[in-house]
Motif scaffolding. Structure first.
Motif, PDB file in Angstrom:
ATOM      1  N   ASP A 181       2.734   1.664  -3.426  1.00 37.30           N
ATOM      2  CA  ASP A 181       1.834   2.123  -4.489  1.00 37.30           C
ATOM      3  C   ASP A 181       1.443   3.587  -4.292  1.00 37.30           C
ATOM      4  O   ASP A 181       1.406   4.369  -5.247  1.00 37.30           O
ATOM      5  N   GLU A 182       1.170   3.956  -3.034  1.00 37.48           N
ATOM      6  CA  GLU A 182       0.694   5.312  -2.738  1.00 37.48           C
ATOM      7  C   GLU A 182       1.782   6.365  -2.995  1.00 37.48           C
ATOM      8  O   GLU A 182       1.505   7.445  -3.509  1.00 37.48           O
ATOM      9  N   HIS A 183       3.034   6.036  -2.619  1.00 44.21           N
ATOM     10  CA  HIS A 183       4.119   7.024  -2.733  1.00 44.21           C
ATOM     11  C   HIS A 183       5.027   6.797  -3.942  1.00 44.21           C
ATOM     12  O   HIS A 183       6.079   7.418  -4.070  1.00 44.21           O
ATOM     13  N   GLU A 184       4.628   5.870  -4.822  1.00 46.61           N
ATOM     14  CA  GLU A 184       5.392   5.561  -6.043  1.00 46.61           C
ATOM     15  C   GLU A 184       6.864   5.255  -5.735  1.00 46.61           C
ATOM     16  O   GLU A 184       7.788   5.823  -6.316  1.00 46.61           O
ATOM     17  N   GLU A 215       0.839  -1.213   0.000  1.00 48.92           N
ATOM     18  CA  GLU A 215       0.000   0.000   0.000  1.00 48.92           C
ATOM     19  C   GLU A 215       0.869   1.257   0.000  1.00 48.92           C
ATOM     20  O   GLU A 215       0.610   2.208  -0.737  1.00 48.92           O
ATOM     21  N   PHE A 216       1.907   1.255   0.855  1.00 47.25           N
ATOM     22  CA  PHE A 216       2.784   2.425   0.947  1.00 47.25           C
ATOM     23  C   PHE A 216       3.558   2.627  -0.356  1.00 47.25           C
ATOM     24  O   PHE A 216       3.707   3.757  -0.837  1.00 47.25           O
TER      25      PHE A 216
END
Length: 405
Positions: A75-78, A72-73
Motif C-alpha cells: 500500500d505504501e509503495h503502490e 503495508e509495504f
C-alpha cells in the motif's frame, strides 16, 4: 523525430518461506533466481519477504503477521504485483488476492508469462498457450464477481449453466483443440527430422542462461539469438556443423530450471524430442554460478523424465572466464574451507576428475579451450558415425592424426 521513452518496469515484491526442507541459504538462492525471472519478465523487485514456518499456511501461504507487513509495504509503495516463490493453490491465490488487493503471481505463473513473451513461432506459442490453459483451468473459480445464471426470465428458467461452468467448458475445449494442433505439428516435425538423413545428431542441454546459444554460435558460425536473460531460447534451432571434414547436426534446446512447472514439461515434451533422438548430449554448465551442482541435478532429473539420461554425454563447464573462488584465510582457525573456495584446478580433482575426457572447461564468449572442445566432440561424433557406417572409416581420420581443427 522519435521521443526517447523510458522502460517502465512493473513494481514487484517477492515472498518466500524457510522450512525444514528449504533452509535460509537455499531460500535466498531461490529468491535470487526469482528476482532474475522477475527482471526477465519486465519487473523491478523493491523488497523480499521471507518467513520461517514448519510448512506453508494452507490458506495464505504465509502467516497473518507477515501478510500484514507485506500489505503495508504494498500500500505504501503502490506495488502492483506480489510474486510467491512456490506454486500457490487456487484457494491460496484467491485468499491472498482479497487481502492484498493487487496482482498475485507464483513462480509457475511467472515462468509461463516469460515463455509467452519469448515464444516466436506458431509451435512455441501453441505449447505455451496449452500450458497456460492447463494452469488456468482449476483457478477459474472466483475470477468472476457474478456467478448467477447467464440468462433469466420467461422461457429461460431451468437448470441452465452457470457462468463458471461455461468458462470451464470453453477452456477444456481450447485445451483439446491445442492438443490436436500440437499433434499435427509433431507429425510435421517428425517428417522434418526424418528428412535430415543419417547424420549424427548432437543436442545442447543445460540449465537456463548457461551459454548454450553462445556456444552454438561459436561452433556453427551462425547467429542464434543469445541474451543474458532466462529462457532466451524457446524454439529448438538446428544447425549443420563441420569439424575437420566430418558433418553432423547440433540442436540448441530450451533451458531447464528448478521447480519447472509440470504443465511446461508436458507441453514442451514434443520440443524435447530433439534431445530424445540425439546421439550425443553436450551438457553445458555455468561453472561460475555458486549452485551449479544443483543445476546439474535439476537437468539430470528432467533428462530422466524424458528418458534421455543414459545417452552418451560430455559435460561442458562454461564461463571459466567468470569463475572466481571465494577468498579463504588460511590463518583463520575458525573458518572452514568449503567448495566455494575451490580453484578450477581443485574442481578438476573432485568428481569431475572421474569423468576423464568427458569433462571440458571452456569459455564460449572468449573462445577459450575451443580447440580442445572441438577435438573431443569430433572424436565422439566420429565413433558414432563409424559405428553407423563402418565403410566410411577411411574418410575421417582419428583426432590424433589431425594437426588442427
Amino acid at each position: 523525430m522519435l521521443e526517447k521513452k523510458d522502460i517502465n518496469l512493473e513494481k514487484a515484491v517477492l515472498v518466500g518461506v524457510i522450512t525444514q526442507e528449504q533452509d535460509e541459504e537455499t531460500s535466498k538462492e531461490y529468491l535470487d533466481e526469482l528476482e532474475f525471472l522477475t527482471y526477465t519478465a519486465g519487473g523491478e523487485v523493491l523488497k523480499r519477504f521471507t518467513q520461517k514456518v514448519d510448512m506453508p499456511n494452507p490458506k495464505t501461504f504465509i502467516g497473518s503477521g507477515k501478510m500484514n507487513q507485506v500489505k503495508e509495504f504494498v500500500d505504501e509503495h503502490e506495488v502492483g504485483t506480489v510474486i510467491f516463490d512456490d506454486e500457490l493453490s487456487p484457494a491460496q491465490e484467491r485468499n491472498i488476492s482479497k487481502i492484498l488487493n493487487c496482482k498475485i503471481l507464483d513462480r509457475t505463473n511467472l515462468i509461463l508469462d516469460i515463455f509467452a513473451q519469448r515464444a516466436q513461432t506458431s509451435y512455441a506459442r501453441t505449447q505455451v498457450e496449452l500450458a497456460q490453459c492447463e494452469y488456468l483451468l482449476p483457478r477459474l473459480k472466483g475470477m468472476w464477481t457474478h456467478l448467477e445464471r447467464q440468462k433469466g426470465g420467461i422461457g429461460m428458467r431451468g437448470p441452465g449453466e452457470t457462468e463458471i461452468e461455461t468458462d470451464r467448458r470453453i477452456v477444456r475445449d481450447k485445451i483439446a483443440l491445442l492438443k490436436a494442433k500440437i499433434k499435427t505439428i509433431d507429425k510435421q516435425m517428425a517428417v522434418q527430422r526424418g528428412n535430415r538423413g543419417k547424420l549424427v545428431r548432437v543436442a545442447l542441454v543445460g540449465y537456463t542462461n548457461v551459454g548454450k546459444s553462445t556456444l552454438m554460435n561459436v561452433i556453427s558460425k551462425s547467429d542464434v539469438f543469445a541474451e543474458n536473460k532466462l529462457f532466451a531460447t524457446l524454439d529448438t534451432t538446428v544447425r549443420k556443423v563441420v569439424i575437420g571434414n566430418l558433418p553432423f547436426l547440433v540442436s540448441d534446446t530450451v533451458g531447464f530450471i528448478r521447480k519447472l512447472p509440470t504443465q511446461l514439461v508436458e507441453s514442451f515434451k514434443s520440443t524435447l524430442d530433439e534431445v530424445r533422438e540425439a546421439d550425443l548430449l553436450l551438457h553445458v554448465v555455468d561453472i561460475s554460478h555458486s549452485n551449479f551442482e544443483e543445476h546439474i541435478e535439476s537437468v539430470n532429473q528432467i533428462l530422466d523424465d524424458i528418458e534421455s539420461k543414459d545417452k552418451p554425454t560430455i559435460m561442458v563447464f562454461n564461463k571459466i572466464d567468470a569463475y572466481e573462488p571465494e577468498p579463504y584465510d588460511e590463518d583463520d582457525l575458525i573458518e572452514v574451507r568449503t567448495k566455494a573456495n575451490y580453484s578450477l584446478e581443485e574442481w578438476r580433482k573432485t568428481w569431475m576428475g572421474r569423468l576423464g575426457d568427458n569433462a571440458l572447461f571452456i569459455s564460449a564468449i572468449n573462445k577459450e579451450n575451443m580447440d580442445e572442445f572441438r577435438k573431443r566432440v569430433y572424436k565422439e561424433v566420429r565413433e558414432i558415425h563409424v559405428t553407423r557406417f563402418p565403410y566410411n572409416n577411411f574418410l575421417y581420420p582419428d583426432v590424433e592424426e589431425i594437426d588442427s581443427i
